[in-house]
Design a protein around this motif. Structure first.
Motif, PDB file in Angstrom:
ATOM      1  N   ARG A 113       0.832  -1.219   0.000  1.00 48.32           N
ATOM      2  CA  ARG A 113       0.000   0.000   0.000  1.00 48.32           C
ATOM      3  C   ARG A 113       0.858   1.256   0.000  1.00 48.32           C
ATOM      4  NH1 ARG A 113      -5.004  -1.259   4.114  1.00 48.32           N
ATOM      5  NH2 ARG A 113      -5.838  -2.994   2.919  1.00 48.32           N
ATOM      6  N   LYS A 159       2.515   2.619  -3.359  1.00 46.29           N
ATOM      7  CA  LYS A 159       1.800   3.478  -4.299  1.00 46.29           C
ATOM      8  C   LYS A 159       2.227   4.937  -4.146  1.00 46.29           C
ATOM      9  CE  LYS A 159      -2.135   0.392  -4.346  1.00 46.29           C
ATOM     10  NZ  LYS A 159      -3.504   0.160  -3.882  1.00 46.29           N
ATOM     11  N   ARG A 160       2.736   5.318  -2.963  1.00 43.76           N
ATOM     12  CA  ARG A 160       3.141   6.701  -2.711  1.00 43.76           C
ATOM     13  C   ARG A 160       4.654   6.887  -2.636  1.00 43.76           C
ATOM     14  NH1 ARG A 160      -1.254   8.887   1.628  1.00 43.76           N
ATOM     15  NH2 ARG A 160      -3.056   8.157   0.472  1.00 43.76           N
TER      16      ARG A 160
END
Length: 141
Positions: free
Chosen positions: A49, A52-53
């Motif tokens: 997760r 993604k950043r």
């Protein structure tokens, strides 16, 4: 359906026993690998997760820092409570032995027809009192 012969049963039993013995003997070596695999398994979804950043390396670093911080905080909270409970157990152990001797064992012995007169509870209490100081030192450490 095929039947398993006696020799095959012994071979399976021997193999399982050998594998169990090998795992037991290698446990000091395998434990860090098991812990690392467990941490990687637990942290992978969060790292995915975060990926993604952030880049993957930064995501994994963040996840491991958070995991180790959480484990450290948990250890700092749990170890004092565990030491407190162990000291409480050590203080109350003679009362627990008396309760076992006078209430629990006679009830069980009466229902099962066992002879519990051969158990020397005074020896058990004396052994506990003799080693209580060592146990207290271990708990304080």
């Amino acid at each position: 359906m095929s039947q398993v012969s006696d020799s095959q049963k012994w071979m399976i039993f021997t193999s399982l026993a050998a594998i169990s013995l090998l795992l037991y003997l290698l446990s000091p070596i395998l434990t860090p690998f098991f812990v690392a695999a467990l941490l990687a398994y637990l942290g992978d979804p969060l790292a995915d997760r975060l990926e993604k950043r952030f880049p993957r390396t930064l995501s994994v670093s963040i996840v491991f820092i958070v995991l180790f911080a959480a484990i450290t905080v948990l250890a700092l909270l749990v170890f004092p409570l565990l030491a407190q409970q162990l000291s409480y157990l050590a203080i109350n152990m003679p009362a627990y032995i008396d309760n076992l001797q006078h209430n629990i064992l006679p009830s069980i012995a009466g229902k099962l027809g066992l002879d519990v007169s051969m158990i020397d509870f005074e020896l058990l209490k004396n052994l506990f009192k003799a080693h209580y100081a060592q146990a207290g030192g271990l708990v304080s450490q």
